[in-house]
Design a protein around this motif. Structure first.
Motif, mmCIF file in Angstrom:
data_model
loop_
_atom_site.group_PDB
_atom_site.id
_atom_site.type_symbol
_atom_site.label_atom_id
_atom_site.label_comp_id
_atom_site.label_asym_id
_atom_site.label_seq_id
_atom_site.Cartn_x
_atom_site.Cartn_y
_atom_site.Cartn_z
ATOM 1 N N LEU A 194 0.811 -1.212 0.000
ATOM 2 C CA LEU A 194 0.000 0.000 0.000
ATOM 3 C C LEU A 194 0.847 1.266 0.000
ATOM 4 C CD1 LEU A 194 -2.853 -0.844 2.533
ATOM 5 C CD2 LEU A 194 -2.843 -1.109 0.064
ATOM 6 N N PHE A 195 1.951 1.249 0.770
ATOM 7 C CA PHE A 195 2.735 2.466 0.983
ATOM 8 C C PHE A 195 4.066 2.494 0.235
ATOM 9 C CE2 PHE A 195 0.147 2.114 4.874
ATOM 10 C CZ PHE A 195 -0.368 3.386 4.964
ATOM 11 N N GLY A 349 10.460 0.637 -1.496
ATOM 12 C CA GLY A 349 10.111 0.737 -2.899
ATOM 13 C C GLY A 349 10.091 2.123 -3.500
ATOM 14 N N ASN A 350 10.649 3.116 -2.831
ATOM 15 C CA ASN A 350 10.690 4.463 -3.395
ATOM 16 C C ASN A 350 11.726 4.500 -4.521
ATOM 17 O OD1 ASN A 350 11.086 7.216 -3.935
ATOM 18 N ND2 ASN A 350 10.658 7.800 -1.817
ATOM 19 N N ALA A 500 9.722 10.730 8.092
ATOM 20 C CA ALA A 500 10.579 9.907 8.947
ATOM 21 C C ALA A 500 10.679 8.475 8.446
ATOM 22 C CB ALA A 500 10.047 9.929 10.385
ATOM 23 N N GLY A 501 9.582 7.921 7.955
ATOM 24 C CA GLY A 501 9.581 6.520 7.567
ATOM 25 C C GLY A 501 10.084 6.251 6.169
ATOM 26 N N CYS A 502 10.049 7.269 5.308
ATOM 27 C CA CYS A 502 10.395 7.046 3.904
ATOM 28 C C CYS A 502 11.529 7.956 3.437
ATOM 29 C CB CYS A 502 9.158 7.242 3.029
ATOM 30 S SG CYS A 502 9.458 7.005 1.259
ATOM 31 N N ASP A 503 11.300 9.264 3.421
ATOM 32 C CA ASP A 503 12.260 10.180 2.803
ATOM 33 C C ASP A 503 13.603 10.211 3.528
ATOM 34 O OD1 ASP A 503 10.298 10.722 0.991
ATOM 35 O OD2 ASP A 503 9.705 12.636 1.866
ATOM 36 N N ILE A 504 13.578 10.305 4.844
ATOM 37 C CA ILE A 504 14.833 10.338 5.598
ATOM 38 C C ILE A 504 15.571 9.018 5.463
ATOM 39 C CG2 ILE A 504 15.802 10.415 7.934
ATOM 40 C CD1 ILE A 504 13.686 12.502 8.612
ATOM 41 N N TRP A 626 7.475 -1.911 -9.843
ATOM 42 C CA TRP A 626 8.732 -1.598 -9.141
ATOM 43 C C TRP A 626 8.685 -2.137 -7.710
ATOM 44 C CZ3 TRP A 626 13.381 0.985 -10.218
ATOM 45 C CH2 TRP A 626 14.150 1.318 -9.095
ATOM 46 N N ASP A 627 7.592 -1.885 -7.024
ATOM 47 C CA ASP A 627 7.476 -2.315 -5.626
ATOM 48 C C ASP A 627 7.593 -3.826 -5.487
ATOM 49 O OD1 ASP A 627 7.046 0.349 -5.132
ATOM 50 O OD2 ASP A 627 4.871 0.167 -4.939
#
Length: 640
Positions: A194-195, A349-350, A500-504, A626-627
């Motif tokens: 989902l995320f 998966g970013n 906090a959970g993804c970008d950093i 991709w994910d």
């Protein structure tokens, strides 16, 4: 008595000469470890989960408690002071003058031990900067874990079968402990789909939990409790004039940049520069703080829709930086995908990890060992597109309830043939969404191409999944904000989850992989607290993103940057997948392997591939491909 086991540098200056590419981190355990055959061997295995080449120094390991601090990329201290054993990594500082003076005179460990003894866990209220810490107090049968206010550093923990607690800076380290179960969480697989990452407090492993920003955990007599020691001090901001706020913004930015580079060699400092508002502002303030041109780095693509090099070049020219550009090729993406997938302790998966890594690698090749990043501005100054969209839906809430229920909705939904009238169809959709509570109505999962969980995951996974749990995570963060305002609640939600959970995690991990350190001046306490003073209607004025920030920067940034739309280092994955056979082969081959693993239904994978082939270049289907590819590559690296 003070026995310094290792204090590698002055925490107040941040000066360092770390081994490049070696991520820092701490790990250990507390409680009953009687089932361990060899405590030292267990701790060494955990240390290897932090870094492939752990320190040759003998780790501090006992049956009932252990602590290790990996040599790494930031300031760090591990020490034993009388009956206390403690470790802290990062770039921390004291807001309390007496503790700051003690740290300067006796070392950060001494100040930390004194603060704990005199204040208990409340000492966290005066500990600022970036950090992860572990404090073991065997005499009191107590263990304290905590991370910084913005979640720049991370800690995971799990409970042993004997009731103890195992902790580490990443999930791989904790999973290496022999008493921790290594089963993959079905809920985490669903949440990842989902995320495209695993949001905290959950972990990819069933047995582990992650600390959230500004959260601490206290383990005492076998019992665990956690709480938050700080909250963004959102205020009304009424009566604050634009010029005063602008002055405080620049003052806070200069303070935060100075803190980020103090003690560093100017020639070894670099900055990410995408050409957006935040990275450009950081480069500009950095240029003021140094007596030599800033080294700036950006990424370009052959695909014009994703290439933003003209904006970065405009900012570089404006601030006279020594600018460097690298154009990411399809071959780069093909070669780096497996390595990058394996570099994370959880599936991640970013897709912008690839350009981020290439940018950090470029900086390393030009002699940089500290990168300054501009992440955080969107979450502090209302820059994410869903903010004005939700404001539009919130307008409906201002219509009197009786009028909505007795007139508007019966008319819109009850009128025969309304589905054939475009205006009424749009009205139905608007009202349906507007009647959902926040933050539910803003939830747009990555796997939106499939509406039902049973169409995505295998039956045995479905039986273990709570489909409402992802929304519960978002609701908790949304309502934890110390504000009733819609915009400030959305910003807080993004600070605690996406940022906090993804970008950093993305920027930190890719910088470590490239062999450079990174700091985030926009997430410094000075800027964060300043941002909370800005009235919400000035942050987002008449549905205009970053209204205050753009006005404040009008005379500082070049016009090209001010008028640029938000983008960043996005990867044109959909176009690459459509145009590059080698990338399609890699993706499809990996997805075929994922079918055999049985976590996700073959029909779901087949549907993604068919839709992508039917609509080449379509992001809604290329994204989940991709994910799924990253998930399978991560499983191969970490589980097989």
């Amino acid at each position: 008595m003070l026995i310094e086991l290792r204090e590698r540098q002055d925490l107040d200056t941040g000066a360092s000469n770390p081994p490049f590419g070696l991520p820092s981190g701490l790990c250990g355990w507390f409680g009953d470890g009687s089932q361990l055959e060899d405590p030292s061997q267990a701790l060494e295995a955990m240390a290897t989960g932090l870094a492939p080449k752990p320190s040759s120094e003998r780790p501090l390991a006992e049956w009932d408690h252990a602590l290790h601090l990996s040599p790494g990329s930031e300031s760090s201290t591990i020490c034993q002071i009388d009956d206390l054993t403690l470790a802290i990594e990062g770039h921390p500082r004291w807001s309390d003058p007496a503790l700051a003076a003690m740290a300067a005179a006796q070392g950060f460990g001494a100040a930390l031990a004194h603060a704990y003894r005199s204040r208990g866990a409340a000492f966290l209220e005066v500990l600022e900067g970036t950090f992860a810490l572990a404090l073991l107090d065997p005499k009191a049968r107590r263990c304290l874990l905590a991370i910084d206010r913005m979640g720049i550093h991370a800690l995971c923990y799990g409970r042993t079968r004997q009731g103890g607690i195992v902790f580490g800076s990443n999930a791989t380290s904790v999973a290496a402990h022999p008493s921790i179960e290594k089963a993959i969480s079905a809920q985490a697989i669903y949440n990842y789909l989902l995320f495209f990452y695993v949001p905290g407090p959950g972990s990819i492993y069933d047995s582990q939990t992650k600390l959230l920003p500004a959260q601490y955990l206290l383990y005492e007599d076998g019992e665990v409790r956690s709480d938050f020691y700080w909250q963004a001090p959102y205020g009304s901001g009424h009566g604050t004039d634009m010029e005063s706020l602008k002055s405080r913004l620049f003052e806070s930015l200069r303070t935060s940049v100075d803190r980020s580079i103090v003690g560093e060699s100017p020639e070894r400092i670099g900055a990410f520069l995408s050409g957006g508002l935040d990275s450009s502002a950081v480069v500009g303030v950095l240029a003021e703080a140094t007596d030599r041109p800033v080294k700036s780095f950006t990424i370009g693509f052959a695909n014009e829709s994703h290439d933003e090099t003209p904006y970065a070049e405009a900012a570089a020219h404006h601030f006279k930086s020594e600018h460097h550009l690298y154009r990411v090729t399809p071959q780069d993406v093909h070669d780096l995908i497996p390595q990058i997938a394996a570099a994370f302790d959880e599936p991640f998966g970013n897709a912008s990890v690839v350009p981020t890594y290439c940018c950090a690698r470029l900086a390393r090749q030009h002699g940089v060992d500290l990168m300054i990043a501009g992440d955080g501005g969107d979450e502090l100054f209302a820059g994410n597109p869903w903010y004005p969209r939700q404001q539009v839906f919130a307008l409906y809430e201002k219509v009197p309830k009786a009028l909505r229920r007795r007139l508007i909705e019966p008319l819109v939904f009850g009128l025969p043939g309304a589905e054939r009238i475009d205006l009424l169809r749009k009205a139905r959709k608007y009202i349906t969404i507007a009647n959902q509570p926040m933050p539910d109505r803003g939830f747009r999962p990555e796997a939106a191409v499939v509406s039902d969980i049973r169409d995505i995951v295998a039956p045995d996974i479905y039986e273990q999944v709570d489909a409402n749990q992802p929304l519960e995570v978002l609701r908790a963060a949304y309502f934890r904000a110390g504000s009733e305002d819609l915009v400030q609640r959305m910003m807080h939600l993004d600070l605690e989850t996406v940022l906090a959970g993804c970008d950093i995690r993305k920027v930190s991990r890719m910088c470590a992989l490239a062999g450079v350190r990174v700091r985030f001046p926009l997430l410094d306490q000075a800027v964060v607290e300043m941002s909370t003073e800005v009235p919400p209607d000035l942050l987002l004025h008449r549905f205009k993103l970053r209204h205050f920030y753009r006005r404040a920067m009008a005379e500082f940034l070049p016009q090209a940057v001010l008028s640029k739309h938000k983008h960043g280092f996005g990867l044109p994955w959909a176009q690459m997948l459509a145009e590059q056979p080698m990338l399609r082969d890699l993706a499809y081959d990996t997805l075929n392997m994922a079918k055999r693993r049985g976590l996700v239904l073959e029909s779901y994978i087949d549907q993604l591939v068919k839709q992508q082939q039917r609509h080449p270049g379509s992001a809604p289907h290329a994204g989940p491909i991709w994910d799924m590819m990253i998930l399978e590559l991560w499983m191969q690296s970490h589980m097989d």
